[in-house]
Design a protein around this motif. Structure first.
Motif, PDB file in Angstrom:
ATOM      1  N   ASP A 577       0.833  -1.209   0.000  1.00  0.00           N
ATOM      2  CA  ASP A 577       0.000   0.000   0.000  1.00  0.00           C
ATOM      3  C   ASP A 577       0.866   1.258   0.000  1.00  0.00           C
ATOM      4  N   GLU A 578       1.993   1.198   0.727  1.00  0.00           N
ATOM      5  CA  GLU A 578       2.892   2.353   0.748  1.00  0.00           C
ATOM      6  C   GLU A 578       3.456   2.639  -0.637  1.00  0.00           C
ATOM      7  N   PHE A 579       3.839   1.615  -1.347  1.00  0.00           N
ATOM      8  CA  PHE A 579       4.326   1.812  -2.723  1.00  0.00           C
ATOM      9  C   PHE A 579       3.216   2.306  -3.641  1.00  0.00           C
ATOM     10  N   ILE A 580       2.024   1.726  -3.438  1.00  0.00           N
ATOM     11  CA  ILE A 580       0.888   2.135  -4.295  1.00  0.00           C
ATOM     12  C   ILE A 580       0.570   3.604  -4.075  1.00  0.00           C
ATOM     13  N   GLN A 581       0.718   4.054  -2.823  1.00  0.00           N
ATOM     14  CA  GLN A 581       0.370   5.442  -2.521  1.00  0.00           C
ATOM     15  C   GLN A 581       1.283   6.445  -3.219  1.00  0.00           C
ATOM     16  N   ILE A 582       2.502   6.017  -3.529  1.00  0.00           N
ATOM     17  CA  ILE A 582       3.419   6.953  -4.204  1.00  0.00           C
ATOM     18  C   ILE A 582       3.307   6.863  -5.727  1.00  0.00           C
ATOM     19  N   ALA A 583       2.376   6.018  -6.213  1.00  0.00           N
ATOM     20  CA  ALA A 583       2.163   5.936  -7.670  1.00  0.00           C
ATOM     21  C   ALA A 583       1.656   7.282  -8.192  1.00  0.00           C
ATOM     22  N   ASP A 584       2.184   7.693  -9.322  1.00  0.00           N
ATOM     23  CA  ASP A 584       1.825   9.005  -9.887  1.00  0.00           C
ATOM     24  C   ASP A 584       1.552   8.859 -11.395  1.00  0.00           C
ATOM     25  N   TYR A 585       0.372   8.348 -11.670  1.00  0.00           N
ATOM     26  CA  TYR A 585      -0.004   8.139 -13.076  1.00  0.00           C
ATOM     27  C   TYR A 585      -0.560   9.435 -13.673  1.00  0.00           C
ATOM     28  N   ASP A 586      -0.236   9.635 -14.934  1.00  0.00           N
ATOM     29  CA  ASP A 586      -0.882  10.705 -15.709  1.00  0.00           C
ATOM     30  C   ASP A 586      -2.015  10.055 -16.474  1.00  0.00           C
ATOM     31  N   TRP A 587      -3.194  10.133 -15.913  1.00  0.00           N
ATOM     32  CA  TRP A 587      -4.314   9.381 -16.475  1.00  0.00           C
ATOM     33  C   TRP A 587      -4.827   9.977 -17.798  1.00  0.00           C
ATOM     34  N   THR A 588      -4.282  11.110 -18.166  1.00  0.00           N
ATOM     35  CA  THR A 588      -4.746  11.736 -19.430  1.00  0.00           C
ATOM     36  C   THR A 588      -3.677  11.682 -20.517  1.00  0.00           C
ATOM     37  N   MET A 589      -2.585  10.910 -20.276  1.00  0.00           N
ATOM     38  CA  MET A 589      -1.503  10.857 -21.272  1.00  0.00           C
ATOM     39  C   MET A 589      -2.026  10.252 -22.580  1.00  0.00           C
ATOM     40  N   SER A 590      -1.473  10.745 -23.656  1.00  0.00           N
ATOM     41  CA  SER A 590      -1.931  10.282 -24.978  1.00  0.00           C
ATOM     42  C   SER A 590      -1.334   8.926 -25.323  1.00  0.00           C
ATOM     43  N   GLU A 591      -0.125   8.667 -24.839  1.00  0.00           N
ATOM     44  CA  GLU A 591       0.498   7.370 -25.086  1.00  0.00           C
ATOM     45  C   GLU A 591       1.444   7.047 -23.921  1.00  0.00           C
ATOM     46  N   SER A 592       1.779   5.773 -23.794  1.00  0.00           N
ATOM     47  CA  SER A 592       2.593   5.333 -22.657  1.00  0.00           C
ATOM     48  C   SER A 592       4.043   5.747 -22.823  1.00  0.00           C
ATOM     49  N   ASP A 593       4.802   5.578 -21.697  1.00  0.00           N
ATOM     50  CA  ASP A 593       6.231   5.902 -21.722  1.00  0.00           C
ATOM     51  C   ASP A 593       7.055   4.793 -22.354  1.00  0.00           C
ATOM     52  N   GLY A 594       6.455   3.654 -22.546  1.00  0.00           N
ATOM     53  CA  GLY A 594       7.184   2.539 -23.137  1.00  0.00           C
ATOM     54  C   GLY A 594       7.935   1.707 -22.103  1.00  0.00           C
ATOM     55  N   ARG A 595       7.838   2.060 -20.844  1.00  0.00           N
ATOM     56  CA  ARG A 595       8.492   1.272 -19.794  1.00  0.00           C
ATOM     57  C   ARG A 595       7.624   1.352 -18.520  1.00  0.00           C
ATOM     58  N   ALA A 596       7.831   0.364 -17.663  1.00  0.00           N
ATOM     59  CA  ALA A 596       7.004   0.286 -16.449  1.00  0.00           C
ATOM     60  C   ALA A 596       7.304   1.452 -15.517  1.00  0.00           C
ATOM     61  N   SER A 597       6.335   1.745 -14.637  1.00  0.00           N
ATOM     62  CA  SER A 597       6.479   2.845 -13.688  1.00  0.00           C
ATOM     63  C   SER A 597       7.581   2.529 -12.670  1.00  0.00           C
ATOM     64  N   GLY A 598       8.246   3.590 -12.201  1.00  0.00           N
ATOM     65  CA  GLY A 598       9.354   3.404 -11.246  1.00  0.00           C
ATOM     66  C   GLY A 598       8.904   2.823  -9.920  1.00  0.00           C
ATOM     67  N   TYR A 599       7.746   3.303  -9.410  1.00  0.00           N
ATOM     68  CA  TYR A 599       7.286   2.819  -8.113  1.00  0.00           C
ATOM     69  C   TYR A 599       7.047   1.328  -8.157  1.00  0.00           C
ATOM     70  N   LEU A 600       6.514   0.833  -9.297  1.00  0.00           N
ATOM     71  CA  LEU A 600       6.211  -0.588  -9.405  1.00  0.00           C
ATOM     72  C   LEU A 600       7.477  -1.424  -9.465  1.00  0.00           C
ATOM     73  N   MET A 601       8.471  -0.930 -10.157  1.00  0.00           N
ATOM     74  CA  MET A 601       9.738  -1.664 -10.211  1.00  0.00           C
ATOM     75  C   MET A 601      10.372  -1.727  -8.816  1.00  0.00           C
ATOM     76  N   ASP A 602      10.261  -0.620  -8.081  1.00  0.00           N
ATOM     77  CA  ASP A 602      10.773  -0.633  -6.701  1.00  0.00           C
ATOM     78  C   ASP A 602      10.000  -1.635  -5.847  1.00  0.00           C
ATOM     79  N   LEU A 603       8.707  -1.676  -6.043  1.00  0.00           N
ATOM     80  CA  LEU A 603       7.876  -2.620  -5.288  1.00  0.00           C
ATOM     81  C   LEU A 603       8.264  -4.056  -5.597  1.00  0.00           C
ATOM     82  N   ILE A 604       8.460  -4.362  -6.870  1.00  0.00           N
ATOM     83  CA  ILE A 604       8.821  -5.729  -7.266  1.00  0.00           C
ATOM     84  C   ILE A 604      10.192  -6.099  -6.708  1.00  0.00           C
ATOM     85  N   ASN A 605      11.128  -5.145  -6.742  1.00  0.00           N
ATOM     86  CA  ASN A 605      12.454  -5.423  -6.164  1.00  0.00           C
ATOM     87  C   ASN A 605      12.357  -5.687  -4.654  1.00  0.00           C
ATOM     88  N   PHE A 606      11.488  -4.915  -3.990  1.00  0.00           N
ATOM     89  CA  PHE A 606      11.281  -5.146  -2.553  1.00  0.00           C
ATOM     90  C   PHE A 606      10.715  -6.537  -2.308  1.00  0.00           C
TER      91      PHE A 606
END
Length: 771
Positions: A577-606
């Motif tokens: 939940d702590e990692f999820i809380q720091i998620a910062d999505y741009d829900w109006t972006m026209s297209e993706s960044d092409g790579r996974a979000s940083g918070y999620l990668m940190d969560l998976i590493n944890f």
């Protein structure tokens, strides 16, 4: 006689005859005088002749008399002196005789006074009795005897008053020094018990017999008179051990009893003595308010009571009627009820187990001492079982603090052992056996942390402490074994369990610590059988005995493990939940960044690093934790998409979100915890996957056509979930493409969305009506 018989004319005839008789006698007298007249004349003549000679003789006699009187004056004087001396001699003889009668009286009275002066009052009464019955009646006519007779009742009253005063002093003295009397009796009883312990092991009856013998020796010992008012300190090297009676001078009681008995007031004395002793009993039984604070307070309380009843028991056996067995039993029953009430109240204030243990030892000595004097003490031993429960409670509180200290000091890391000596030190404290571990080379680490051997040692110490209370309670080894197991079960199931539960709930305990706690409880659970063996060894009771209780450590440590496992799941979810809380999505972006979000990668590493720590956990625990974490992550991501505060989502945001979900799926497929079959772990994200595929492919026709079928490609997509997300995309399209109505493709897409929305709403409404 005829005159007296009053015959007719008898008196006259009697007078006539009497006159005739008189006349006859007168004639005879006359004849007689006539016959002797010449002789009379001759005699007168001769007498006249003698007259002259008589005159001469008279002169001579007068002269002789004068001369005799002159010569006899001296004799007369001497005679009078002799007479006077003889009178004096007679008086002296009389006085001597009377004095010989009075002297014994005076001597006895003097003896009485002397006896009074030297306080020999009983002898004085005997002397008075002799005076009254034997001596005084002989000389009762004398005034001094009357004075003595008047003084004797006064002396009796004086003796009564003095003897009663001595008795009061005696009562006051034994009240002040009853604690020392009781202390001496308790010491002697304790020595007798120590002496008879080996015999008691062979025959439990010997103890009571030895106590009776000891009591007989006490009663038969000489009654030293003199209450040792200045008690000296005990000399440990002194060969002679004073008995309780050696410290007390009972002569005032005997003297007063004899005096009142002689005076006929024995019943008055008995009533007074018993009344005063009852008052003293109430004072002795009244404890000090601070008695529970120190063992000395209890010791003085018990010593005073023992001293009181030792005196009463001695009086019972050496006097007749002053106190009776019925009286002492009644007094003891009253005292016993008061003692039990006092001990219940004051022992409840004791929070120190050492003080409770000392109190128990004092009660045992107290009971054994009075039992040796014939007083029933079963109720005291029943009270000890109540105090035993309280003692266990104080032990549990003390050990609760010890356990908390151990847990707080633990570093929750495996115990490192650098060599064989260190290893032996650890296994000497804790029964650890693992053949595989023994094969490893030094240095190595034991799986448990430092708290495990410390907890094990403290449990054994608790058993020892509990055993101390069970000693001297005259209970069998089986009963003691049962008491130890019950108290140990309380320690495990209540105290240790509570400490573990509180430890697990503490906020500073992290996942690593929780994992170590689970490992620790596993080893403590395995050690329970060694604790059972330990109890059996110290009580000499085999575990195969039918009535032997078992330790409940298995359930205790299982519950702790389950709580720790649940806390692991909770903390993992909280971290997610702590990692999820720091998620910062741009829900109006026209297209993706092409790579996974940083918070999620940190969560998976944890999660990867955390699950590596779980390798020491049982397989099912690690698998459950991993599955729980993945499910919670999936649920949290789904809630993020469906958040009511999120009003619009663009397709670019969906694509970016899809990249994050792909990373979650890759993590699940990488088998972070061994033991999962196939793609079991990936199924945690199946709801997200099907939902995102539906929107990424825009395959609404297939979804609507196959909805409700078991073979549907989007079986896990709920119509309401799809509807919520689609409406967010619909709002986003309207807002971001203000010129959408001028482009045919966009217009067609918007119409399609509206059509799908309508169909989804109809499905949702149908589901609600069906429900």
């Amino acid at each position: 006689r005829s005159v007296y018989d009053d015959q007719p004319n008898a008196h006259q005839r009697f007078m006539e005859k009497l006159d005739a008789c008189i006349r006859n006698h007168d004639r005879e007298i006359e004849k007689m005088c006539n016959f002797h007249h010449q002789g009379f004349v001759d005699a007168i003549t001769e007498l006249l002749k003698v007259r002259a000679d008589a005159e001469k003789l008279k002169v001579q006699v007068t002269d002789t008399n004068r001369r005799l009187q002159d010569a006899g004056k001296e004799v007369i004087a001497q005679t009078e002196e002799v007479i006077r001396c003889r009178v004096q001699q007679r008086n002296i003889t009389t006085v001597v005789e009377k004095l010989q009668l009075c002297l014994p009286v005076l001597e006895m009275y003097s003896k009485l006074k002397e006896q009074m002066n030297v306080k020999r009052y009983y002898s004085a009464l005997k002397t008075m009795e002799q005076l009254e019955n034997l001596y005084l009646p002989r000389v009762s006519q004398y005034r001094f005897c009357q004075i003595m007779i008047e003084n004797l009742p006064k002396l009796r009253e004086e003796i009564k008053e003095i003897s009663m005063s001595d008795l009061k002093d005696f009562l006051e003295s034994i009240r002040k020094h009853s604690d020392r009397i009781g202390e001496t009796a308790m010491k002697q009883a304790q020595q007798q018990k120590t002496f008879s312990t080996p015999l008691q092991k062979q025959n439990n009856l010997n103890y009571g017999r030895n106590m009776c013998l000891g009591r007989s020796r006490i009663l038969e010992s000489k009654n030293e008179i003199t209450l040792k008012r200045t008690f000296e300190e005990d000399d440990e090297h002194e060969e002679e051990v004073l008995t309780a009676q050696d410290l007390v001078d009972f002569s005032p009681v005997y003297r007063c009893l004899h005096i009142y008995s002689v005076l006929g007031d024995g019943e008055i004395f008995e009533n007074y003595y018993r009344k005063q002793r009852r008052k003293q009993a109430r004072l002795v039984l009244q404890p000090q308010s601070s008695m529970h604070e120190t063992v000395e307070g209890y010791r003085r309380y018990f010593s005073q009571i023992v001293g009181f009843f030792v005196v009463e028991d001695h009086i019972l056996h050496v006097t007749q009627g002053l106190v009776t067995r019925t009286y002492t039993d009644e007094l003891w029953n009253m005292a016993l009820s008061k003692i039990i009430a006092v001990l219940r109240t004051h022992s409840s204030y004791c929070s120190d187990p050492d003080l409770v243990l000392e109190l128990k030892n004092l009660i045992v000595v107290f009971a054994d001492t009075l039992q040796g004097y014939g007083f029933p003490v079963n109720r005291l031993f029943d009270l000890l079982f109540e105090i035993r429960d309280q003692y266990n409670e104080t032990l549990l509180k003390k050990w609760s603090g010890l356990f908390r200290d151990i847990f707080e000091a633990d570093n929750y890391s495996p115990i490192p052992v650098g060599n064989e000596e260190e290893y032996k030190i650890v296994i000497s404290k804790f029964p650890f056996q693992d053949p595989e571990f023994d094969k490893q080379s030094f240095p190595k680490k034991l799986p448990m942390s430092q708290s495990v051997p410390q907890i094990y040692i403290q449990v054994k110490e608790f058993i020892y402490a509990s055993l101390k209370f069970s000693e001297s309670l005259h209970r069998s080894s089986t009963e003691i074994d049962d008491m130890l197991r019950k108290s140990t079960n309380l320690l495990l199931t209540r105290t240790l369990s509570s400490c573990l539960q509180n430890l697990i709930k503490k906020p500073h305990i992290g996942l690593t610590e929780l994992v170590q706690i689970i490992i620790n409880t596993t080893h403590l659970e395995q050690a329970c059988k060694y604790l059972e063996d330990f109890i059996s060894n110290i009580t000499n009771i085999s575990q195969v005995t039918v009535h032997t209780a078992r330790l409940y450590g298995l359930s205790t440590f299982k519950d702790a493990r389950h709580a720790a496992e649940g806390e692991i799941y909770t903390k993992l979810n909280q971290k997610i939940d702590e990692f999820i809380q720091i998620a910062d999505y741009d829900w109006t972006m026209s297209e993706s960044d092409g790579r996974a979000s940083g918070y999620l990668m940190d969560l998976i590493n944890f999660l990867r690093s955390t699950f590596q720590v779980f390798t020491h956990l049982p397989g099912k625990v690690a698998q459950t934790a991993c599955m729980s974490a993945c499910q919670h992550l999936s649920t949290s991501l789904m809630q993020m998409l469906l958040d009511s505060e999120l009003k619009q989502i663009s397709m670019g945001a969906i694509q970016q979100f899809n990249l994050d979900v792909i990373q979650c799926e890759l993590f699940a497929s990488s088998e972070p915890v061994p033991g999962f079959q196939g793609d079991t772990l990936q199924l945690a994200f199946i709801d997200l996957r099907q939902l995102l595929d539906l929107f990424m492919v825009w395959d609404w026709s297939t979804y609507l056509a196959d909805y409700g079928q078991a073979t549907s490609k989007y079986l896990r997509v709920n119509p309401s979930t799809a509807l919520t997300l689609l409406e967010k995309m619909k709002d986003s399209s309207k807002k971001n493409n203000i010129f959408a109505q001028f482009r045919k493709n966009d217009r067609d897409k918007q119409k399609l969305i509206e059509t799908v929305v309508k169909q989804l709403r109809s499905l949702v409404n149908g589901m609600s009506q069906h429900t």
